[in-house]
Design an enzyme around this catalytic site. Sequence first.
Site, PDB file in Angstrom:
ATOM      1  N   LEU A 164     -24.503  13.883 -28.768  1.00 41.33           N
ATOM      2  CA  LEU A 164     -24.569  14.340 -27.387  1.00 41.33           C
ATOM      3  C   LEU A 164     -23.995  13.241 -26.513  1.00 41.33           C
ATOM      4  CD1 LEU A 164     -28.199  15.838 -27.193  1.00 41.33           C
ATOM      5  CD2 LEU A 164     -26.052  17.089 -27.467  1.00 41.33           C
ATOM      6  N   ASP A 165     -23.322  13.617 -25.442  1.00 40.65           N
ATOM      7  CA  ASP A 165     -22.818  12.610 -24.513  1.00 40.65           C
ATOM      8  C   ASP A 165     -23.983  11.799 -23.954  1.00 40.65           C
ATOM      9  OD1 ASP A 165     -20.277  13.613 -24.845  1.00 40.65           O
ATOM     10  OD2 ASP A 165     -20.388  14.918 -23.087  1.00 40.65           O
ATOM     11  N   LYS A 166     -23.689  10.606 -23.493  1.00 44.07           N
ATOM     12  CA  LYS A 166     -24.704   9.713 -22.949  1.00 44.07           C
ATOM     13  C   LYS A 166     -25.585  10.400 -21.910  1.00 44.07           C
ATOM     14  CE  LYS A 166     -25.219   5.510 -20.150  1.00 44.07           C
ATOM     15  NZ  LYS A 166     -24.493   4.399 -19.476  1.00 44.07           N
ATOM     16  N   THR A 168     -26.042  13.619 -21.381  1.00 48.48           N
ATOM     17  CA  THR A 168     -26.568  14.926 -21.762  1.00 48.48           C
ATOM     18  C   THR A 168     -27.898  14.718 -22.483  1.00 48.48           C
ATOM     19  OG1 THR A 168     -24.368  15.899 -21.995  1.00 48.48           O
ATOM     20  CG2 THR A 168     -26.160  16.995 -23.151  1.00 48.48           C
ATOM     21  N   ARG A 269     -18.235  20.870 -21.022  1.00 44.72           N
ATOM     22  CA  ARG A 269     -17.788  20.299 -19.755  1.00 44.72           C
ATOM     23  C   ARG A 269     -16.352  20.727 -19.432  1.00 44.72           C
ATOM     24  NH1 ARG A 269     -19.001  14.059 -20.715  1.00 44.72           N
ATOM     25  NH2 ARG A 269     -18.354  13.905 -18.519  1.00 44.72           N
TER      26      ARG A 269
END
Length: 338
Positions: A164-166, A168, A269
């Site tokens: 997961l992105d930082k 998120t 995104r």
Amino acid sequence: MTLVSPEDGALKYRVEGVVEDDPTAFVEAEFRTIDMGLAQHGSRLDRALADTVPEFSRSYLRQLLDLGAVSLNGRLDAKASQKIRVGDRVVLEMRPTLESQAFRPEVMDIDVVYEDAHLLVVHKPAGLVVHPAPGNWSGTLLNGLMARNPQSAQVPRAGIVHRLDKDTSGLMVVARTRAAMDALVRMIALRQVHRQYLALVHRSWQGSTAVSLEEPIGRDPRNRLRMAVVNLALHAGKTARTDVELLANCEYGCWVRCTLHTGRTHQIRVHLSTVGHPLVGDALYGGSMVAGMQRQALHAFRLAFTHPVSGEELEFFAPLPQDMRAALAEWSLGYNEN
């Protein structure tokens, strides 16, 4: 890393961020001598190093070249592009770098939703980086997993099979054994691990309340820090599909549920931004910090898959973080836990 001279006189480096009385605070440099053979004749130095020292990554070896830690026939100004001849002698000073020291255990609180001998499911908070990378060589989920279970060091990437992105938040599955990791990687590739997200996006929704976004994604050719929808005939990329369902709507924006069918970098995104609905708080893709959000309003709320060993059907839900709840309330958008 800082070169120091401890009392024993050995050449050592100080590991940044480690207290001095920690036995791992100093790392002794290792020197390795390589006599190049016929197989390396005519190759570039960097390629020859990759062939003769395969246990280290090419990026680490390039760092050593950039640091002047590689000598060729006694000369310390060796360049990556220099051609190798049979009998050339290369000496590597195996200096610790930020990357080589990144895979270290660091104690941290990890919200574990489920755990057995084969895997665990964690609820990652926003702001936590999943895997060490430039700018974030420590304090990542990987570091925490290694501290929580020392055996995870025996599993590639400490068992991390997706990210997961930082900024998120939400659910991730992590393997605890190599067999479980291999099985989970196959399942993700076959789209047998089901991931759903909740997102707060800009602009009121118009048209059909359920759409399937199928646009290939690759590195943005105009900005290498971003991903973008690309023409595969002209740019490198991969096919991607995100299903989007409208849950609630208002004059400022809307509340949507996204189902991933592929797992491309920044997929949700990019897809939502491309159709004119960037995530609230996602400045990289056109979003703004509104409704009190200080990060992208994206939460991985549901994770479902068949256990790779027991065959049990597993399904997990993660409660919505407080910042997203507050943002929904500010825009008068209701949220049903079910």
